[in-house]
Design a protein around this motif. Structure first.
Motif, PDB file in Angstrom:
ATOM      1  N   ALA A  36       5.158  76.181 -11.210  1.00 15.60           N
ATOM      2  CA  ALA A  36       5.269  77.268 -12.192  1.00 15.60           C
ATOM      3  C   ALA A  36       6.400  78.216 -11.817  1.00 15.60           C
ATOM      4  N   LEU A  37       6.516  78.524 -10.535  1.00 19.76           N
ATOM      5  CA  LEU A  37       7.595  79.399 -10.072  1.00 19.76           C
ATOM      6  C   LEU A  37       8.958  78.756 -10.330  1.00 19.76           C
ATOM      7  N   THR A  44      14.532  72.776 -14.050  1.00 23.55           N
ATOM      8  CA  THR A  44      13.973  71.884 -15.049  1.00 23.55           C
ATOM      9  C   THR A  44      13.286  70.670 -14.445  1.00 23.55           C
ATOM     10  N   LYS A  45      13.713  70.256 -13.267  1.00 22.03           N
ATOM     11  CA  LYS A  45      13.053  69.154 -12.573  1.00 22.03           C
ATOM     12  C   LYS A  45      13.420  69.184 -11.101  1.00 22.03           C
ATOM     13  N   TRP A  46      12.711  68.415 -10.314  1.00 22.05           N
ATOM     14  CA  TRP A  46      12.895  68.373  -8.864  1.00 22.05           C
ATOM     15  C   TRP A  46      12.364  67.042  -8.373  1.00 22.05           C
ATOM     16  N   LYS A  47      12.799  66.683  -7.191  1.00 16.78           N
ATOM     17  CA  LYS A  47      12.420  65.381  -6.643  1.00 16.78           C
ATOM     18  C   LYS A  47      11.100  65.452  -5.879  1.00 16.78           C
ATOM     19  N   GLU A  48      11.003  66.368  -4.912  1.00 15.57           N
ATOM     20  CA  GLU A  48       9.843  66.400  -4.041  1.00 15.57           C
ATOM     21  C   GLU A  48       9.574  67.824  -3.574  1.00 15.57           C
ATOM     22  N   ALA A  61      16.205  70.186  -6.625  1.00 12.55           N
ATOM     23  CA  ALA A  61      15.804  70.977  -7.786  1.00 12.55           C
ATOM     24  C   ALA A  61      17.028  71.148  -8.684  1.00 12.55           C
ATOM     25  N   ILE A  62      16.865  70.847  -9.954  1.00 10.02           N
ATOM     26  CA  ILE A  62      17.984  70.918 -10.903  1.00 10.02           C
ATOM     27  C   ILE A  62      17.757  72.093 -11.844  1.00 10.02           C
ATOM     28  N   ASP A  63      18.792  72.963 -11.924  1.00 10.99           N
ATOM     29  CA  ASP A  63      18.665  74.136 -12.788  1.00 10.99           C
ATOM     30  C   ASP A  63      19.087  73.807 -14.216  1.00 10.99           C
ATOM     31  N   ALA A  64      18.998  74.784 -15.097  1.00 13.80           N
ATOM     32  CA  ALA A  64      19.305  74.588 -16.517  1.00 13.80           C
ATOM     33  C   ALA A  64      20.748  74.163 -16.755  1.00 13.80           C
ATOM     34  N   ASN A  65      21.646  74.455 -15.799  1.00 13.28           N
ATOM     35  CA  ASN A  65      23.053  74.066 -15.928  1.00 13.28           C
ATOM     36  C   ASN A  65      23.331  72.693 -15.329  1.00 13.28           C
ATOM     37  N   GLY A  66      22.301  72.037 -14.824  1.00 12.48           N
ATOM     38  CA  GLY A  66      22.467  70.710 -14.241  1.00 12.48           C
ATOM     39  C   GLY A  66      22.877  70.718 -12.782  1.00 12.48           C
TER      40      GLY A  66
END
Length: 86
Positions: A36-37, A44-48, A61-66
């Motif tokens: 949630a944080l 937007t997504k993350w591996k582990e 961890a991938i942010d909104a800008n990729g």
């Protein structure tokens, strides 16, 4: 001869305790809070997500800008204490 046995025992104990410090999965309730944080912070997504050396680590961890980051979070406050771009 006893010194060698003691040295071997110490080496074994050190190896076993090192294995205990390996990466651990988070409890489900804490995993949910971290996810949630991350969403709140714009990821937007993350591996582990895992607990390592007393810190929560988020890999890729991938942010909104990729852009991709590795993150470290304080396990008590969930504050991001380190953000390293990849």
């Amino acid at each position: 001869m006893r010194l060698t046995a003691a040295a071997l025992a110490l080496g074994f104990a050190t190896a076993v305790s090192g294995a205990a410090l390996a990466d651990e999965k988070l409890p489900p309730d804490q995993q949910t809070k971290v996810e949630a944080l991350l969403k709140q912070e714009g990821f937007t997504k993350w591996k582990e997500i895992e607990l390592d050396d007393g810190m929560i680590e988020v890999d890729d961890a991938i942010d909104a800008n990729g852009k991709k980051f590795d993150l470290k979070l304080d396990p008590k406050t969930l504050a991001i204490v380190k953000r390293e771009a990849e």
